[in-house]
Scaffold this motif. Structure first.
Motif, PDB file in Angstrom:
ATOM      1  N   ALA A  37       0.830  -1.211   0.000  1.00 31.79           N
ATOM      2  CA  ALA A  37       0.000   0.000   0.000  1.00 31.79           C
ATOM      3  C   ALA A  37       0.864   1.261   0.000  1.00 31.79           C
ATOM      4  CB  ALA A  37      -0.939  -0.010   1.205  1.00 31.79           C
ATOM      5  N   LEU A  38       1.889   1.289   0.857  1.00 37.89           N
ATOM      6  CA  LEU A  38       2.767   2.466   0.907  1.00 37.89           C
ATOM      7  C   LEU A  38       3.550   2.633  -0.389  1.00 37.89           C
ATOM      8  CD1 LEU A  38       4.230   2.264   4.533  1.00 37.89           C
ATOM      9  CD2 LEU A  38       2.790   4.089   3.606  1.00 37.89           C
ATOM     10  N   ILE A  39       4.104   1.544  -0.889  1.00 30.64           N
ATOM     11  CA  ILE A  39       4.960   1.626  -2.072  1.00 30.64           C
ATOM     12  C   ILE A  39       4.153   1.982  -3.321  1.00 30.64           C
ATOM     13  CG2 ILE A  39       6.426   0.252  -3.613  1.00 30.64           C
ATOM     14  CD1 ILE A  39       7.514  -1.078  -1.003  1.00 30.64           C
ATOM     15  N   TRP A  40       3.055   1.288  -3.556  1.00 30.88           N
ATOM     16  CA  TRP A  40       2.244   1.611  -4.730  1.00 30.88           C
ATOM     17  C   TRP A  40       1.634   3.004  -4.621  1.00 30.88           C
ATOM     18  CZ3 TRP A  40       2.175  -0.605  -9.361  1.00 30.88           C
ATOM     19  CH2 TRP A  40       2.710  -1.889  -9.466  1.00 30.88           C
ATOM     20  N   GLY A  42       2.943   5.570  -2.991  1.00 27.82           N
ATOM     21  CA  GLY A  42       4.029   6.523  -3.221  1.00 27.82           C
ATOM     22  C   GLY A  42       4.384   6.657  -4.687  1.00 27.82           C
ATOM     23  N   TYR A  43       4.546   5.515  -5.361  1.00 26.48           N
ATOM     24  CA  TYR A  43       4.887   5.578  -6.787  1.00 26.48           C
ATOM     25  C   TYR A  43       3.754   6.178  -7.607  1.00 26.48           C
ATOM     26  CZ  TYR A  43       9.258   3.028  -6.216  1.00 26.48           C
ATOM     27  OH  TYR A  43      10.539   2.658  -5.863  1.00 26.48           O
ATOM     28  N   PHE A  44       2.507   5.910  -7.235  1.00 24.54           N
ATOM     29  CA  PHE A  44       1.374   6.500  -7.948  1.00 24.54           C
ATOM     30  C   PHE A  44       1.434   8.023  -7.854  1.00 24.54           C
ATOM     31  CE2 PHE A  44      -2.888   8.216  -8.229  1.00 24.54           C
ATOM     32  CZ  PHE A  44      -3.345   7.650  -9.411  1.00 24.54           C
ATOM     33  N   LEU A  45       1.674   8.539  -6.655  1.00 26.33           N
ATOM     34  CA  LEU A  45       1.731   9.994  -6.483  1.00 26.33           C
ATOM     35  C   LEU A  45       2.900  10.620  -7.232  1.00 26.33           C
ATOM     36  CD1 LEU A  45       0.803  10.306  -2.705  1.00 26.33           C
ATOM     37  CD2 LEU A  45      -0.594  10.985  -4.674  1.00 26.33           C
ATOM     38  N   ILE A  46       3.994   9.885  -7.360  1.00 28.46           N
ATOM     39  CA  ILE A  46       5.160  10.418  -8.080  1.00 28.46           C
ATOM     40  C   ILE A  46       4.960  10.397  -9.588  1.00 28.46           C
ATOM     41  CG2 ILE A  46       7.566   9.898  -8.675  1.00 28.46           C
ATOM     42  CD1 ILE A  46       8.058   9.304  -5.750  1.00 28.46           C
ATOM     43  N   PHE A  47       4.398   9.314 -10.105  1.00 29.07           N
ATOM     44  CA  PHE A  47       4.377   9.133 -11.556  1.00 29.07           C
ATOM     45  C   PHE A  47       3.077   9.535 -12.249  1.00 29.07           C
ATOM     46  CE2 PHE A  47       7.739   6.126 -10.291  1.00 29.07           C
ATOM     47  CZ  PHE A  47       8.776   6.754 -10.956  1.00 29.07           C
ATOM     48  N   PHE A  48       2.007   9.730 -11.518  1.00 29.12           N
ATOM     49  CA  PHE A  48       0.729  10.077 -12.140  1.00 29.12           C
ATOM     50  C   PHE A  48       0.232  11.398 -11.574  1.00 29.12           C
ATOM     51  CE2 PHE A  48       1.088   5.469 -12.351  1.00 29.12           C
ATOM     52  CZ  PHE A  48       0.946   5.276 -13.713  1.00 29.12           C
ATOM     53  N   GLN A  49       0.573  12.469 -12.261  1.00 27.37           N
ATOM     54  CA  GLN A  49       0.121  13.780 -11.822  1.00 27.37           C
ATOM     55  C   GLN A  49      -1.352  13.930 -12.177  1.00 27.37           C
ATOM     56  OE1 GLN A  49       3.535  13.743 -13.285  1.00 27.37           O
ATOM     57  NE2 GLN A  49       3.877  13.458 -11.106  1.00 27.37           N
ATOM     58  N   LEU A  50      -2.147  14.153 -11.150  1.00 29.75           N
ATOM     59  CA  LEU A  50      -3.589  14.254 -11.322  1.00 29.75           C
ATOM     60  C   LEU A  50      -3.974  15.712 -11.529  1.00 29.75           C
ATOM     61  CD1 LEU A  50      -4.519  11.856  -8.408  1.00 29.75           C
ATOM     62  CD2 LEU A  50      -4.300  11.294 -10.829  1.00 29.75           C
ATOM     63  N   GLU A  51      -4.531  16.002 -12.672  1.00 29.11           N
ATOM     64  CA  GLU A  51      -4.939  17.374 -12.991  1.00 29.11           C
ATOM     65  C   GLU A  51      -6.387  17.581 -12.562  1.00 29.11           C
ATOM     66  OE1 GLU A  51      -3.088  19.812 -14.373  1.00 29.11           O
ATOM     67  OE2 GLU A  51      -1.332  18.524 -14.515  1.00 29.11           O
ATOM     68  N   ALA A 148       7.572  10.911   0.380  1.00 26.30           N
ATOM     69  CA  ALA A 148       7.460  10.698   1.826  1.00 26.30           C
ATOM     70  C   ALA A 148       6.898   9.297   2.123  1.00 26.30           C
ATOM     71  CB  ALA A 148       6.574  11.769   2.459  1.00 26.30           C
ATOM     72  N   LEU A 149       5.877   8.871   1.387  1.00 31.36           N
ATOM     73  CA  LEU A 149       5.328   7.521   1.582  1.00 31.36           C
ATOM     74  C   LEU A 149       6.388   6.453   1.309  1.00 31.36           C
ATOM     75  CD1 LEU A 149       1.766   7.680  -0.039  1.00 31.36           C
ATOM     76  CD2 LEU A 149       2.352   7.619   2.397  1.00 31.36           C
ATOM     77  N   LEU A 150       7.149   6.644   0.260  1.00 37.90           N
ATOM     78  CA  LEU A 150       8.191   5.679  -0.077  1.00 37.90           C
ATOM     79  C   LEU A 150       9.303   5.663   0.966  1.00 37.90           C
ATOM     80  CD1 LEU A 150       8.175   6.273  -3.891  1.00 37.90           C
ATOM     81  CD2 LEU A 150       7.620   4.131  -2.748  1.00 37.90           C
ATOM     82  N   TRP A 151       9.670   6.818   1.483  1.00 37.59           N
ATOM     83  CA  TRP A 151      10.692   6.863   2.529  1.00 37.59           C
ATOM     84  C   TRP A 151      10.223   6.097   3.762  1.00 37.59           C
ATOM     85  CZ3 TRP A 151      14.799  10.919   3.565  1.00 37.59           C
ATOM     86  CH2 TRP A 151      15.407  11.326   2.373  1.00 37.59           C
ATOM     87  N   ILE A 152       8.955   6.267   4.140  1.00 32.22           N
ATOM     88  CA  ILE A 152       8.410   5.531   5.287  1.00 32.22           C
ATOM     89  C   ILE A 152       8.521   4.035   5.041  1.00 32.22           C
ATOM     90  CG2 ILE A 152       6.277   4.996   6.548  1.00 32.22           C
ATOM     91  CD1 ILE A 152       5.519   8.004   6.087  1.00 32.22           C
TER      92      ILE A 152
END
Length: 192
Positions: A37-40, A42-51, A148-152
């Motif tokens: 949950a944390l990893i996916w 985190g990566y979702f927030l980094i790679f998919f910019q929601l407009e 931050a999620l990925l660092w956690i």
């Protein structure tokens, strides 16, 4: 440049995972689900910019003055590429003992060469550097939250991997732990 480096790293990891040894022991399923949950997330927030319109706080730039965007963006791209290169080096040295989860492989060996000579978890060091660099290069609050999620997740995994390796290798791991840092090199050697 940043996203291209991530893509190359992902391809390398996918190809090399087919050479990994089978898992002999892994964490409980509930712990793995929390990691996922944390990893996916985190990566979702980094790679998919929601407009969204009007823009929400999370998809606005965290640079207050536009004059900072370019130097911080370039610095971020350099950090991301350097972090991913370090991650790939660590993955290559770890070889067949790599796992996508906190686990021990069949006939597991304690790797202490390459970046593992001075850092016990260089994969996480590289990925944490790369996620921070990516957040800086993109410059959105959303990417900073993803980092931050990925660092956690990576900090938690490093702690749990230390405990697992300590149980498996005992004094050998204690000696290794005394002379290496968890995520950064030790600047002062432990007394002999």
């Amino acid at each position: 440049v940043t996203y291209a480096a991530w893509f190359v790293t992902m391809v390398y990891f996918v190809i090399s995972m087919f050479t990994a040894r089978r898992i002999a022991q892994r964490e409980a399923r509930q712990r793995r689900l929390a990691d996922i949950a944390l990893i996916w997330g985190g990566y979702f927030l980094i790679f998919f910019q929601l407009e969204v319109h009007p823009p929400a706080v999370w998809n606005t730039h965290f640079f207050i003055a536009p004059v900072w965007r370019q130097p911080l963006g370039v610095t971020g791209a350099v950090l991301a590429v350097a972090g991913l290169a370090f991650t790939c080096w660590a993955r290559a040295v770890l070889g067949r003992y790599w796992s996508g989860t906190v686990a021990l492989k069949a006939d597991h060996k304690l790797i202490q060469s390459g970046p593992y000579r001075v850092v016990r978890h260089p994969l996480y060091t590289g990925l944490m550097t790369a996620t921070l660099g990516t957040a800086l290069s993109v410059g959105l609050w959303q990417t900073l939250a993803g980092a931050a999620l990925l660092w956690i997740a990576f900090l938690s995994r490093a702690h749990r991997e230390d405990a697992l390796l300590s149980g498996q290798f005992g004094q050998q791991f204690a000696d290794y732990q005394a002379r290496s840092g968890r995520l950064l090199p030790r600047f002062r050697q432990a007394p002999l």
